[in-house]
Scaffold this active site. Structure first.
Site, PDB file in Angstrom:
ATOM      1  CG  ASN A 187      -1.673   1.294   1.391  1.00 32.71           C
ATOM      2  OD1 ASN A 187      -1.815   2.057   0.429  1.00 32.71           O
ATOM      3  ND2 ASN A 187      -2.192   1.548   2.588  1.00 32.71           N
ATOM      4  CE  LYS A 229       0.401   3.455   4.773  1.00 35.48           C
ATOM      5  NZ  LYS A 229       0.194   3.585   6.193  1.00 35.48           N
ATOM      6  CG  HIS A 252      -5.794   2.028   4.903  1.00 33.04           C
ATOM      7  ND1 HIS A 252      -5.341   2.963   5.805  1.00 33.04           N
ATOM      8  CD2 HIS A 252      -4.805   1.109   4.764  1.00 33.04           C
ATOM      9  CE1 HIS A 252      -4.124   2.614   6.190  1.00 33.04           C
ATOM     10  NE2 HIS A 252      -3.776   1.492   5.575  1.00 33.04           N
ATOM     11  CD  GLU A 286      -2.876   5.521   6.538  1.00 31.99           C
ATOM     12  OE1 GLU A 286      -2.847   5.654   5.298  1.00 31.99           O
ATOM     13  OE2 GLU A 286      -1.976   4.931   7.170  1.00 31.99           O
ATOM     14  CD  GLU A 291      -3.882  -2.584   7.144  1.00 33.96           C
ATOM     15  OE1 GLU A 291      -2.738  -2.823   6.762  1.00 33.96           O
ATOM     16  OE2 GLU A 291      -4.482  -1.534   6.871  1.00 33.96           O
ATOM     17  N   GLY A 327       1.965   2.037  10.591  1.00 32.27           N
ATOM     18  CA  GLY A 327       2.905   3.148  10.454  1.00 32.27           C
ATOM     19  C   GLY A 327       3.587   3.533  11.756  1.00 32.27           C
ATOM     20  CB  SER A 351       4.705  -2.014  11.881  1.00 31.75           C
ATOM     21  OG  SER A 351       4.266  -0.677  12.093  1.00 31.75           O
ATOM     22  N   GLY A 358       2.621  -1.240   4.252  1.00 30.08           N
ATOM     23  CA  GLY A 358       2.732   0.182   3.955  1.00 30.08           C
ATOM     24  C   GLY A 358       4.189   0.569   3.746  1.00 30.08           C
TER      25      GLY A 358
END
Ligand code: PEP
Length: 248
Positions: free
Chosen positions: A9, A11, A94, A96, A166, A172, A212, A233
């Site tokens: 991903n 991002k 996601h 985010e 996740e 992250g 992570s 990510g």
């Protein structure tokens, strides 16, 4: 047998020139991968990524998709537009997007339905925040997200879906869930799907871990019986790191 799937991903990272370079480096490194390899890239990089990965074992995904066919939805990108340029997968829900852009289980559901209707394969994300984990709500949260996100989706459609568990606190942050925590929750998520669709359908569903995941922890996570892949990510932005995860 569920074929493992490792998806990057990106991002909001990489220009087209950077995307071309990264894919050029990545292709030879993952050419003999045993798992399915996907890179989910910004909309502006999709056409470049599709061209650069042509003839390779890397599939290309988007990071979101509109729930409507077309019309007055400024800033959205439709499933038809994504299909037209060769997109195969799409990340939906996601954390985010849930945290910063108002995504809800209802909009996740609408986007997932739309993706499936148009032949895109959704990677649907679920996961709890740190406060939710610490107050013992992890299972309630992921169950609610699964029930809401998959409302009305058929068992036949579920064959084209990947779920990504996740934990928000691991994304992250450099703080990975232990393999036991990841396995425990993914096993629970599978049991929720078994209640909704029956055991054999749930047993076929691929569920990734994300948060992570990196070259150091990938093999331990991937050794867990219910973990079928990773959504990656930070470590997907460097060819060598992503290739090491792919070859966990
Ligand atoms: C993600 O963006 O889905 C993710 C898991 O990020 P990271 O690997 O950087 O934690």
């Amino acid at each position: 047998m569920r074929k493992p799937i490792i998806a990057g991903n990106w991002k909001m990272n990489k220009t087209n020139a950077e995307a071309e370079k990264l894919i050029g480096e990545l292709k030879p490194l993952v050419a003999d991968a045993k798992c399915e390899v996907v890179i989910c890239v910004p909309y502006t990089c999709i056409a470049t990524a599709v061209k650069a990965t042509a003839g390779s074992n890397i599939a290309v995904g988007a990071e979101n998709v509109a729930w409507a066919d077309a019309g007055a939805f400024t800033g959205e990108i439709s499933a038809e537009m994504l299909k037209e340029i060769g997109t195969e997968y799409v990340i939906i829900g996601h954390s985010e997007r849930r945290q910063m852009f108002g995504e809800t289980d209802e909009t996740v559901n609408k986007r997932t339905v739309q993706a499936l209707k148009n032949g895109l394969k959704p990677i649907v994300c679920v996961g709890e925040t740190l406060a939710e984990r610490e107050s013992g709500k992890t299972e309630t949260v992921v169950k609610t997200q699964v029930k809401g996100g998959f409302d009305g989706i058929s068992a036949a459609d579920l064959k084209n879906v990947v779920v990504a568990y996740e934990p928000v606190w691991a994304i992250g942050t450099g703080k990975t869930a232990t393999s036991e925590q990841a396995e425990e929750t993914i096993k629970y998520i599978r049991s929720v799907f078994a209640d909704l669709y029956g055991k054999s359908v749930a047993d076929e569903l691929r569920i990734q871990y994300g948060g992570s995941m990196n070259p150091k922890n990938a093999s331990e996570l991937m050794a867990q019986p219910d973990i079928d892949g990773g959504l990656i990510g930070g470590a997907s932005l460097k060819a060598e790191d992503f290739a090491k995860v792919v070859k966990y």
